[in-house]
Design an enzyme around this catalytic site. Structure first.
Site, mmCIF file in Angstrom:
data_model
loop_
_atom_site.group_PDB
_atom_site.id
_atom_site.type_symbol
_atom_site.label_atom_id
_atom_site.label_comp_id
_atom_site.label_asym_id
_atom_site.label_seq_id
_atom_site.Cartn_x
_atom_site.Cartn_y
_atom_site.Cartn_z
ATOM 1 N N LYS A 63 0.794 -1.349 0.074
ATOM 2 C CA LYS A 63 0.039 0.018 -0.090
ATOM 3 C C LYS A 63 0.954 1.313 -0.153
ATOM 4 O O LYS A 63 0.364 2.466 -0.223
ATOM 5 C CB LYS A 63 -0.971 -0.086 1.081
ATOM 6 C CG LYS A 63 -2.118 -1.065 1.213
ATOM 7 C CD LYS A 63 -3.147 -0.772 0.242
ATOM 8 C CE LYS A 63 -4.334 -1.553 0.501
ATOM 9 N NZ LYS A 63 -5.623 -1.165 -0.630
ATOM 10 N N SER A 321 0.933 -9.777 -0.484
ATOM 11 C CA SER A 321 0.737 -8.307 -0.421
ATOM 12 C C SER A 321 1.039 -7.632 0.972
ATOM 13 O O SER A 321 1.265 -6.564 0.966
ATOM 14 C CB SER A 321 -0.731 -8.278 -0.564
ATOM 15 O OG SER A 321 -1.496 -8.738 -0.035
#
Length: 428
Positions: A63, A321
């Site tokens: 992110k 992720s």
């Protein structure tokens, strides 16, 4: 579960060139994360399976890329007005890190379901540049509050996924990984498997891969408890879906992005769901076999490989992720994994209130490899029997049918607790 696909017109401004520009912009802010081969997964699937280790980012999540790309493009007036965002944790950390590095004030709205560990990390990473506000029980409620704050204060909204600048930044994950695969393996991936929440990572990956390496297959995966992409593809547009299980908090989004959806749909990317229990099993395998601490969303891609068509010898890229997992959640992770594998079961047992009944249960019903993990007994002095909630862990999943047969033959009254029942959810 069958994958769902659809097509539409791509969002203007989200293309391979935008991802390339984002990569150049981030070069001075972020170091590349490694691509590592998983011997365990490679042996299991007869392929070369590599993991893009975004858990190695300074904020332990990809992110940071989208947030940094957006904030780095703000002009002086926008920087002076500050930024605002909503996040389940990882995006918040990316915004906090970028703002601290770039000297921009941020207000960050977090849903109450955000793990405490992530909340603390946001405060540490942002320092005096960040103010956190806890708002609502879901990401969508927090996002609405952040949008209202932006309107009333003039702060720039930094979306977790639904902005072309965020999407382009997230797309640098695939761009970077493909370059590393060419160096390490002499070729680009045949398949790339991408976890999906709001769709920013998948949209950025699709925008870049479809132009630069159109022969590579792209697969999106999302948790069963929040199938927002599949609902959007089926409806031909983003639609709200009920979040039935928020466990995979980093990918629990009830409405896919208006900007992410067209890119994914135009790329004809298939998507399917992965059960939360399977994700938990993969989290444990990553830790025990690969030495990787992954959060639930981080284990989504590698957990999905059982349902991905993989040919012998193919190079498969699974994007890990994030690794922001609260250690206090591992008891739940183990429990969910055991239930998914069919090794953990719960029963209501009526015990006659007379001596020796527990020993009778152990001798007549329990198998030699079975274990009692929970025993909660409520005694009623005015009754001849008392109910007990009993949790059993079997030596092997195949031991369930013999166990049920022994229960049926016993004089004790037993009732299996269905995994979909409210009582089971209370136990888990």
């Amino acid at each position: 579960m069958d994958a769902v696909t659809s097509t539409t017109t791509p969002t203007p401004g989200v293309d391979a060139a935008a991802v390339d520009a984002a990569a150049a912009r981030l070069e001075g802010l972020l170091a590349p994360t490694p691509v590592t081969e998983s011997d365990r997964l490679s042996a299991k699937y007869g392929a070369t399976v590599v993991l893009k280790r975004e858990d190695q980012q300074p904020v332990r999540s990809y992110k940071i890329r989208g947030a940094s790309n957006l904030i780095a493009q703000l002009d002086e007036d926008a920087r002076a007005a500050g930024v605002v965002c909503a996040s389940a944790g990882n995006h918040a950390q990316g915004v906090a890190y970028a703002c601290a590095r770039l000297g921009v004030k941020a207000t960050i709205f977090l849903p109450r379901t955000t793990p405490r560990q992530k909340r603390e990390r946001v405060r540490v990473l942002g320092g005096p540049w960040v103010t956190t506000v806890v708002e609502g029980d879901t990401y969508d409620v927090a996002a609405a509050a952040a949008g209202e704050f932006a309107t009333t204060t003039g702060a720039t909204l930094v979306p977790a996924f639904d902005d072309v600048r965020t999407i382009a930044g997230q797309g640098t994950v695939a761009r970077e990984a493909f370059a590393q695969c060419e160096i390490q393996h002499g070729r680009v991936p045949d398949v790339v498997v991408v976890p999906v929440g709001g769709g920013g990572l998948l949209a950025g990956t699709t925008a870049w891969v479809r132009e630069r390496h159109p022969k590579t297959r792209i697969v999106g995966v999302e948790p069963v408890g929040a199938p927002s992409l599949q609902a959007a593809l089926a409806a031909g547009r983003p639609v709200s879906v009920p979040v039935t299980d928020p466990f995979v908090d980093g990918a629990t989004v009830g409405l896919l992005g208006a900007n992410t959806y067209p890119v994914i749909a135009a790329g004809e990317v298939p998507c399917f769901s992965v059960a939360e229990g399977r994700i938990c099993t993969e989290m444990l395998d990553l830790y025990q076999s690969d030495g990787i601490i992954a959060e639930p969303a981080g284990a989504l891609a590698s957990a999905a490989l059982d349902d991905v068509e993989i040919a012998d010898g193919e190079l498969v890229l699974a994007i890990l992720s994030g690794g922001n997992n609260d250690v206090s959640r591992y008891a739940e992770v183990v429990e969910r994994s055991l239930v998914y594998e069919g090794r953990k079961h719960y029963f209501l047992v009526e015990f006659p209130q007379e001596p020796g009944q527990l020993r009778r249960f152990l001798n007549e019903i329990l198998g030699p490899e079975d274990d009692i993990t929970l025993f909660e007994y409520t005694k009623r002095s005015n009754r001849e029997t008392g109910p007990a909630l009993v949790g059993l862990e079997l030596g092997e999943p195949a031991g369930l049918e013999p166990l049920l047969e022994r229960m049926a033959e016993s004089a004790m009254r037993t009732e299996r607790v269905d995994p979909d029942s409210p009582l089971f959810r209370m136990v888990l």
